[in-house]
Scaffold this motif. Sequence first.
Motif, PDB file in Angstrom:
ATOM      1  N   LEU A  23      44.156  33.450  39.647  1.00  0.00           N
ATOM      2  CA  LEU A  23      42.991  34.104  39.057  1.00  0.00           C
ATOM      3  C   LEU A  23      43.018  35.618  39.207  1.00  0.00           C
ATOM      4  CD1 LEU A  23      40.212  31.600  40.194  1.00  0.00           C
ATOM      5  CD2 LEU A  23      41.064  31.941  37.865  1.00  0.00           C
ATOM      6  N   PHE A  24      43.884  36.155  40.060  1.00  0.00           N
ATOM      7  CA  PHE A  24      43.920  37.602  40.248  1.00  0.00           C
ATOM      8  C   PHE A  24      45.307  38.170  39.939  1.00  0.00           C
ATOM      9  CE2 PHE A  24      43.967  41.674  42.441  1.00  0.00           C
ATOM     10  CZ  PHE A  24      42.719  42.182  42.115  1.00  0.00           C
ATOM     11  N   ARG A  25      46.318  37.777  40.711  1.00  0.00           N
ATOM     12  CA  ARG A  25      47.656  38.338  40.505  1.00  0.00           C
ATOM     13  C   ARG A  25      48.222  37.996  39.141  1.00  0.00           C
ATOM     14  NH1 ARG A  25      52.489  35.318  43.306  1.00  0.00           N
ATOM     15  NH2 ARG A  25      51.827  33.934  41.597  1.00  0.00           N
ATOM     16  N   ASP A  26      48.111  36.730  38.772  1.00  0.00           N
ATOM     17  CA  ASP A  26      48.800  36.290  37.560  1.00  0.00           C
ATOM     18  C   ASP A  26      48.204  36.888  36.296  1.00  0.00           C
ATOM     19  OD1 ASP A  26      50.120  34.813  39.434  1.00  0.00           O
ATOM     20  OD2 ASP A  26      49.998  32.909  38.350  1.00  0.00           O
ATOM     21  N   VAL A  27      46.918  37.229  36.343  1.00  0.00           N
ATOM     22  CA  VAL A  27      46.308  37.852  35.169  1.00  0.00           C
ATOM     23  C   VAL A  27      46.857  39.249  34.956  1.00  0.00           C
ATOM     24  CG1 VAL A  27      44.105  38.596  34.168  1.00  0.00           C
ATOM     25  CG2 VAL A  27      44.227  36.460  35.442  1.00  0.00           C
ATOM     26  N   TYR A  28      47.246  39.894  36.026  1.00  0.00           N
ATOM     27  CA  TYR A  28      47.887  41.217  36.038  1.00  0.00           C
ATOM     28  C   TYR A  28      46.903  42.354  35.802  1.00  0.00           C
ATOM     29  CZ  TYR A  28      51.527  44.747  35.557  1.00  0.00           C
ATOM     30  OH  TYR A  28      52.313  45.852  35.735  1.00  0.00           O
ATOM     31  N   SER A  29      45.981  42.193  34.869  1.00  0.00           N
ATOM     32  CA  SER A  29      44.954  43.207  34.660  1.00  0.00           C
ATOM     33  C   SER A  29      44.005  43.218  35.854  1.00  0.00           C
ATOM     34  CB  SER A  29      44.164  42.918  33.384  1.00  0.00           C
ATOM     35  OG  SER A  29      45.026  42.895  32.266  1.00  0.00           O
ATOM     36  N   ASP A  30      43.491  44.413  36.196  1.00  0.00           N
ATOM     37  CA  ASP A  30      42.554  44.540  37.306  1.00  0.00           C
ATOM     38  C   ASP A  30      41.132  44.541  36.755  1.00  0.00           C
ATOM     39  OD1 ASP A  30      41.011  45.172  39.489  1.00  0.00           O
ATOM     40  OD2 ASP A  30      42.233  46.857  40.157  1.00  0.00           O
ATOM     41  N   GLY A  31      40.459  43.407  36.882  1.00  0.00           N
ATOM     42  CA  GLY A  31      39.098  43.276  36.386  1.00  0.00           C
ATOM     43  C   GLY A  31      38.046  43.649  37.404  1.00  0.00           C
ATOM     44  N   GLY A  32      38.441  44.177  38.564  1.00  0.00           N
ATOM     45  CA  GLY A  32      37.514  44.687  39.563  1.00  0.00           C
ATOM     46  C   GLY A  32      36.531  43.650  40.065  1.00  0.00           C
ATOM     47  N   GLN A  33      35.284  44.071  40.226  1.00  0.00           N
ATOM     48  CA  GLN A  33      34.264  43.186  40.771  1.00  0.00           C
ATOM     49  C   GLN A  33      33.956  42.019  39.834  1.00  0.00           C
ATOM     50  OE1 GLN A  33      30.922  45.721  41.593  1.00  0.00           O
ATOM     51  NE2 GLN A  33      31.852  46.627  43.419  1.00  0.00           N
ATOM     52  N   ILE A  34      34.111  42.219  38.536  1.00  0.00           N
ATOM     53  CA  ILE A  34      33.860  41.132  37.590  1.00  0.00           C
ATOM     54  C   ILE A  34      34.881  40.027  37.783  1.00  0.00           C
ATOM     55  CG2 ILE A  34      33.908  40.514  35.133  1.00  0.00           C
ATOM     56  CD1 ILE A  34      32.691  43.345  34.634  1.00  0.00           C
ATOM     57  N   GLN A  35      36.145  40.398  37.848  1.00  0.00           N
ATOM     58  CA  GLN A  35      37.194  39.413  38.095  1.00  0.00           C
ATOM     59  C   GLN A  35      37.045  38.799  39.482  1.00  0.00           C
ATOM     60  OE1 GLN A  35      41.116  41.011  37.670  1.00  0.00           O
ATOM     61  NE2 GLN A  35      42.133  39.039  37.756  1.00  0.00           N
TER      62      GLN A  35
END
Length: 383
Positions: A70-82
């Motif tokens: 849910l975090f590394r694999d998405v690669y984009s940094d969605g910050g607090q929302i992610q």
Amino acid sequence: MKITDVRTFILGNPWKNWLFVLVDTDEGVTGLGEGTLNGFAKTVEAAIHELKHLVMGRDPFDVETISLKLFRDVYSDGGQIQGSALAAIETASWDIMGKVTNQPLYKLLGGQCHDKLRAYANGWYRGPNTPDNFFEKAKLVAAKGYTALKFDPFGAAWRTVTRQDFAAAIENIAAVREAVGPDVDILIEGHNRFSVSTALQFADAMLKYEPTWFEAPVPPHLITSMVEVARRSPVPVACGEDYYSREQFAELLRHDAVHIIQLEPQFLGIAASKQVCGMVHAHNGVTAPHSAQGPVCSVVCSHLNMATPNFYLHEIFDEFNEPWEEQVLMPPLKVQNGYLTPPEGPGLGVELNLEEIDKHPYQVGNWLPLFKQGWEKRETVNE
């Protein structure tokens, strides 16, 4: 066991829409999580549904893998929302683990470290930003048995303040100290408001009222600014609720300047939160997790705090929210004479009352505008 679905529910609490998650499995066990984020309930809900394909078919026991997906694999940094989306799903996975093993969550996180958890009250000063209101409300809170209470005395301040507003904020602090006497801890909330110089001026002026900490005196993005205030302030600085990764805490902690760390499990997930608590422990610090989202967040923090040897204080909004909040979770988390313990049932030990959620629909104005006059009233914003 495999995850088969992730469902979301938004409850329209007047000062912050609360977002809950239910994670279903093929064995009929369902886990509960929360993804509340001020001003972004619908956005986090969308993120959960956009990311949930990454966990479908996975074993809910594999929380480290789920977090990486849910975090590394998405690669984009969605910050607090992610981070909120991640934590909601990961928390529900921990709830499932507890239910399957028939253990309360804190037992899975290291077991009981404390007989009970000392709580501090927040949200109690709802009303006008005046010394009289702070004085009267503080006396009521102390009478309930709380030995610590937090408040933001600064109104809508941002970066700098006028001499009149500076004096008014200090009068609010003085009123609370007078109301509760010398033996109650008072915690000053800064809400990331000030420049370094203004924060230090306030720290010097409030010192005579012996606050236990000055929280988030400057914005979190420049860690060097927080460190400068912490090193020069005569009042201990507390912070950390804005960070959503281990790396941010590592950068903060390496300076050995801030020793009261307010991590937000709802941005990190429970596994990473436990790791951050260990990092703080290694730096001789204490933890006071941010617990100002919704009721599930408070339950999660109670389990984490019970299993954390360097736990300091537990934040409580629940007793000062709308009266119907006690119907949202079954059973509700209760504070007794200023202390609490986590639920003893398996997993989180609570269930979501969907019938109560249906009574309080989402409203776009349900958010907390911390830089608007009158935000302390915690009312729906009509503009």
